[in-house]
Motif scaffolding. Structure first.
Motif, PDB file in Angstrom:
ATOM      1  N   UNK A   1      41.929  37.013  39.165  1.00  0.00           N
ATOM      2  CA  UNK A   1      43.009  36.200  38.605  1.00  0.00           C
ATOM      3  C   UNK A   1      43.552  35.202  39.633  1.00  0.00           C
ATOM      4  N   UNK A   2      43.478  35.520  40.926  1.00  0.00           N
ATOM      5  CA  UNK A   2      44.004  34.618  41.955  1.00  0.00           C
ATOM      6  C   UNK A   2      43.018  33.509  42.309  1.00  0.00           C
ATOM      7  N   UNK A   3      41.749  33.866  42.501  1.00  0.00           N
ATOM      8  CA  UNK A   3      40.778  32.893  43.004  1.00  0.00           C
ATOM      9  C   UNK A   3      39.878  32.315  41.927  1.00  0.00           C
ATOM     10  N   UNK A   4      39.763  32.981  40.810  1.00  0.00           N
ATOM     11  CA  UNK A   4      38.859  32.528  39.749  1.00  0.00           C
ATOM     12  C   UNK A   4      37.411  32.905  40.004  1.00  0.00           C
ATOM     13  N   UNK A   5      37.172  33.703  41.042  1.00  0.00           N
ATOM     14  CA  UNK A   5      35.813  34.107  41.373  1.00  0.00           C
ATOM     15  C   UNK A   5      35.341  35.206  40.423  1.00  0.00           C
ATOM     16  N   UNK A   6      34.088  35.158  40.007  1.00  0.00           N
ATOM     17  CA  UNK A   6      33.572  36.225  39.150  1.00  0.00           C
ATOM     18  C   UNK A   6      33.492  37.539  39.931  1.00  0.00           C
ATOM     19  N   UNK A   7      33.930  38.631  39.292  1.00  0.00           N
ATOM     20  CA  UNK A   7      33.935  39.948  39.926  1.00  0.00           C
ATOM     21  C   UNK A   7      32.833  40.839  39.382  1.00  0.00           C
ATOM     22  N   UNK A   8      32.732  40.887  38.050  1.00  0.00           N
ATOM     23  CA  UNK A   8      31.853  41.852  37.399  1.00  0.00           C
ATOM     24  C   UNK A   8      31.438  41.305  36.047  1.00  0.00           C
ATOM     25  N   UNK A   9      30.200  41.598  35.664  1.00  0.00           N
ATOM     26  CA  UNK A   9      29.705  41.235  34.335  1.00  0.00           C
ATOM     27  C   UNK A   9      28.890  42.399  33.794  1.00  0.00           C
ATOM     28  N   UNK A  10      29.207  42.794  32.573  1.00  0.00           N
ATOM     29  CA  UNK A  10      28.459  43.844  31.900  1.00  0.00           C
ATOM     30  C   UNK A  10      27.837  43.308  30.629  1.00  0.00           C
ATOM     31  N   UNK A  11      26.621  43.734  30.347  1.00  0.00           N
ATOM     32  CA  UNK A  11      25.883  43.286  29.162  1.00  0.00           C
ATOM     33  C   UNK A  11      25.462  44.491  28.339  1.00  0.00           C
ATOM     34  N   UNK A  12      25.446  44.315  27.036  1.00  0.00           N
ATOM     35  CA  UNK A  12      24.915  45.339  26.139  1.00  0.00           C
ATOM     36  C   UNK A  12      24.123  44.647  25.041  1.00  0.00           C
ATOM     37  N   UNK A  13      23.002  45.242  24.676  1.00  0.00           N
ATOM     38  CA  UNK A  13      22.217  44.743  23.551  1.00  0.00           C
ATOM     39  C   UNK A  13      21.927  45.907  22.616  1.00  0.00           C
TER      40      UNK A  13
ATOM     41  N   UNK B   1      32.787  49.512  18.889  1.00  0.00           N
ATOM     42  CA  UNK B   1      33.250  50.467  19.900  1.00  0.00           C
ATOM     43  C   UNK B   1      32.085  51.062  20.687  1.00  0.00           C
ATOM     44  N   UNK B   2      30.958  51.296  20.037  1.00  0.00           N
ATOM     45  CA  UNK B   2      29.786  51.826  20.736  1.00  0.00           C
ATOM     46  C   UNK B   2      29.302  50.835  21.792  1.00  0.00           C
ATOM     47  N   UNK B   3      29.275  49.543  21.443  1.00  0.00           N
ATOM     48  CA  UNK B   3      28.833  48.533  22.406  1.00  0.00           C
ATOM     49  C   UNK B   3      29.821  48.386  23.556  1.00  0.00           C
ATOM     50  N   UNK B   4      31.120  48.302  23.244  1.00  0.00           N
ATOM     51  CA  UNK B   4      32.140  48.116  24.282  1.00  0.00           C
ATOM     52  C   UNK B   4      32.175  49.325  25.214  1.00  0.00           C
ATOM     53  N   UNK B   5      32.165  50.525  24.655  1.00  0.00           N
ATOM     54  CA  UNK B   5      32.182  51.735  25.491  1.00  0.00           C
ATOM     55  C   UNK B   5      30.960  51.800  26.398  1.00  0.00           C
ATOM     56  N   UNK B   6      29.811  51.380  25.890  1.00  0.00           N
ATOM     57  CA  UNK B   6      28.588  51.396  26.699  1.00  0.00           C
ATOM     58  C   UNK B   6      28.686  50.423  27.866  1.00  0.00           C
ATOM     59  N   UNK B   7      29.228  49.235  27.623  1.00  0.00           N
ATOM     60  CA  UNK B   7      29.352  48.248  28.700  1.00  0.00           C
ATOM     61  C   UNK B   7      30.372  48.717  29.730  1.00  0.00           C
ATOM     62  N   UNK B   8      31.555  49.108  29.274  1.00  0.00           N
ATOM     63  CA  UNK B   8      32.633  49.445  30.212  1.00  0.00           C
ATOM     64  C   UNK B   8      32.440  50.794  30.886  1.00  0.00           C
ATOM     65  N   UNK B   9      31.465  51.583  30.449  1.00  0.00           N
ATOM     66  CA  UNK B   9      31.171  52.822  31.153  1.00  0.00           C
ATOM     67  C   UNK B   9      30.599  52.531  32.542  1.00  0.00           C
ATOM     68  N   UNK B  10      30.155  51.316  32.769  1.00  0.00           N
ATOM     69  CA  UNK B  10      29.611  50.906  34.068  1.00  0.00           C
ATOM     70  C   UNK B  10      30.673  50.414  35.041  1.00  0.00           C
ATOM     71  N   UNK B  11      31.903  50.228  34.553  1.00  0.00           N
ATOM     72  CA  UNK B  11      32.973  49.676  35.395  1.00  0.00           C
ATOM     73  C   UNK B  11      33.952  50.771  35.769  1.00  0.00           C
TER      74      UNK B  11
END
Length: 184
Positions: free
Chosen positions: A142-154, A171-181
């Motif tokens: 939020x301060x620098x605008x630099x990318x921190x993390x990206x998660x993908x699901x297919x 919810x299945x897709x979102x939970x799968x992606x955010x389980x990595x963070x």
């Protein structure tokens, strides 16, 4: 005969179960201490409009936001105006084509009465077209605008007949992606 029917049904069930899996991946800034990020807010950049009615649906967009909010809240992140990171997402549907190797078959037939038998040889190439839903969730500093993390699901896209089916898909897709963070 019953053994072959059982084997056939088992094959179909395993094939469908394998196809319904959510495939995930992630990318992140190495060496970053993700434990210092405790609050988030939504990035105000709107996602581009799509001409696909399956994507251009305000109810679907609301479900994705609720699912991301709910998952982050359950994991201890707070939504705040002075946030540590910004959240954005993009959902698209891509058409893919899959082909199978060339198959060869040989058939033998026999005749009855005065008909003669035959031998047939054939080849076949299996081609299949299918749609895949692709969800990308981005976290930005939020301060620098630099990318921190990206998660993908297919995941394979199917026609959902009820709002509950669509919500479960989201919810299945979102939970799968955010389980990595956060990255481990």
């Amino acid at each position: 005969m019953k053994w072959w029917a059982y084997f056939g049904w088992l094959s179909v069930v395993l094939l469908l179960a394998g196809c319904s899996q959510v495939q995930v991946s992630q990318d992140y800034r190495p060496g970053l201490d993700f434990s210092r990020f405790r609050s988030y807010r939504w990035q105000s950049t709107p996602s581009p409009a799509s001409s696909d009615i399956r994507i251009n649906n305000p109810l679907l967009q609301e479900r994705f936001r609720q699912a991301i909010d709910g998952t982050l809240t359950r994991r201890g992140y707070l939504q705040a105006a002075a946030a540590d990171f910004l959240v954005s997402y993009d959902y698209s549907i891509q058409t893919r084509i899959e082909s199978e190797p060339i198959g060869t078959s040989i058939g033998v037939g026999y005749g009855r009465y005065y008909n003669y038998g035959a031998v047939g040889i054939g080849t076949d190439i299996g081609v299949r077209q299918y749609d895949v839903g692709v969800l990308v969730i981005d976290f930005t500093d939020a301060r620098t605008g630099a990318p921190l993390w990206r998660g993908n699901a297919t995941q394979l896209v199917t026609t959902h007949s009820t709002p509950e089916d669509t919500t479960a898909f989201v919810y299945r897709m979102v939970d799968s992606v955010l389980s990595q963070f956060p990255p481990r």
